[in-house]
Scaffold this active site. Sequence first.
Site, PDB file in Angstrom:
ATOM      1  N   HIS A 204       0.841  -1.202   0.000  1.00 61.21           N
ATOM      2  CA  HIS A 204       0.000   0.000   0.000  1.00 61.21           C
ATOM      3  C   HIS A 204       0.874   1.249   0.000  1.00 61.21           C
ATOM      4  CE1 HIS A 204      -3.946  -2.022   1.216  1.00 61.21           C
ATOM      5  NE2 HIS A 204      -3.052  -2.989   1.071  1.00 61.21           N
TER       6      HIS A 204
ATOM      7  N   ASP B 191      -6.191   5.598   2.334  1.00 56.90           N
ATOM      8  CA  ASP B 191      -6.388   4.213   1.923  1.00 56.90           C
ATOM      9  C   ASP B 191      -7.840   3.812   2.181  1.00 56.90           C
ATOM     10  OD1 ASP B 191      -6.181   1.356   1.678  1.00 56.90           O
ATOM     11  OD2 ASP B 191      -4.021   1.592   1.959  1.00 56.90           O
TER      12      ASP B 191
END
Length: 485
Positions: free
Chosen positions: A22, A120
């Site tokens: 990520h 995110d």
Amino acid sequence: MDMVAATPAAHVLVFPCPVHGHITCMLHFATGLLAAGLHVTFLHSDHNLRRAAAASSPRLRYVSIPDGLPVEHPRDVGRIVELMESLKTKASVAYRSLLASLLLGDATGGFPPVTCVVADGIMSFAVDVAEELGIPALAFRTDSACSFLAYLSLPRLLELGELPFKDGDDLDEPVRGVPGMESFLRRRDLPSQCRDCSDPDNDPLLQIVYGFTAHSGNARALVLNTAASMERAALAHIAPHMRDVFAIGPLHAMSPTAPAAGGSLWREDDGCLAWLDGQADRSVVYVSLGSLTVISLEQFTEFLHGLVAAGYPFLWVLRPDMVGASQSATLREAVAAAGKSKARVVEWAPQRGVLRHRAVGCFLTHAGWNSTLEAAVEGVPMVCWPFFTDQQINSRFVGGVWRTGLDMKDVCDAAVVARMVREAMESGQIRASAQALAREVRRDVADGGSSTAEFKRLVEFIVELSTTAVAAIKDEEYVASYVNI
Ligand code: UDP
């Protein structure tokens, strides 16, 4: 990525979930925002900032908050749920205070107040807290659009009785309910969270993944690291559920420069590139299962025997924490003994450089989304052995939709490894499909391509949101009301 005339006041806080795949992906995104003239604050966890050797620059800075876990916590895949829980309950408090202070801007003059958050999408709280503080927030997902759509379709799968299926049920049964995928999706291709849940209505993992996926519909927009040429249909099915969708990937291929420093949490072993220089064109199998996959000693042995039997030289990334409690030195010796001069092992490779290297003929991968995109851009055929989450559906797309590789999921057997590796190395058809896809994806990220156009539209969108946010931030009473909460 062209420079655009961004208002200097547009300042984006980029907040990835603190795990490697990520972080790298969102760092590429941050690099793009910088190139477009925006200010960026990149939010790490304290734990990762210590490992990342991050170097700030005039319009980019790194900050961190505690992830809420004790220092000695391993933060590995087996305990990732604890990390997610800790982020939601503990890190969110530190995040709120940090954002409130960033509303004031930097008194030393370098940075204007934060005017937009891109968080995110698997951390819904990060969007909610920003909006509560009056900062417009977008959700960014680092996984594929096809997996996002599968998660979004979970209620429909339940309604149709496709879920749950039991241990021992036929995993090759087709699955209805994920729009556009009825002709090729099987039970085994659903994201791994769909397996082994006897009571989906009360399964915490399924509830969590569905919850944060649907929650992206509350954010100002959903941003996906994918390309229209790869996932046009899934993107079209997602769009009606979101306020806006931007498909801006593969980001690693968009950035004209290396990503802003501060990404990799491991030290890359560059020696393997020199080793590749000594190998013939398209003769090497590159093996990497990403940053989180763990395998048993038995699986390691099957992979090793399969690779040796395939007969090609191979470069294998074996992270020290990858094979149960086994000593990595012992495993390296086992590879050296079995592979002889044909084998090279590293703990962490400069993967994009490896995939770009003329000597690499195929990629044995877990089909993590970053790895899948990196292989797609380089036109490298894949053999997929998915481990978890979105990897099960990504590998189905590789084998059954793009036809750029083979899907070995749920089998770990030396004979199958050898057969599939040979086929991926030797099949003209697979190579031709991989190269055709690479041409399309490269067009998407080139000037005038769909991802480039979407990135520009996204920057304009952020600048517009920022202009409104700046007007509000200038109102001192408004800021004070948030900063003091
Ligand atoms: N990677 C790398 N060196 C390695 C193995 C992986 O640089 O030896 C990078 C790879 O290029 C990719 C990321 O780590 O960008 C892995 O992300 P992915 O989504 O494929 O899998 P995850 O690690 O999240 O399971």
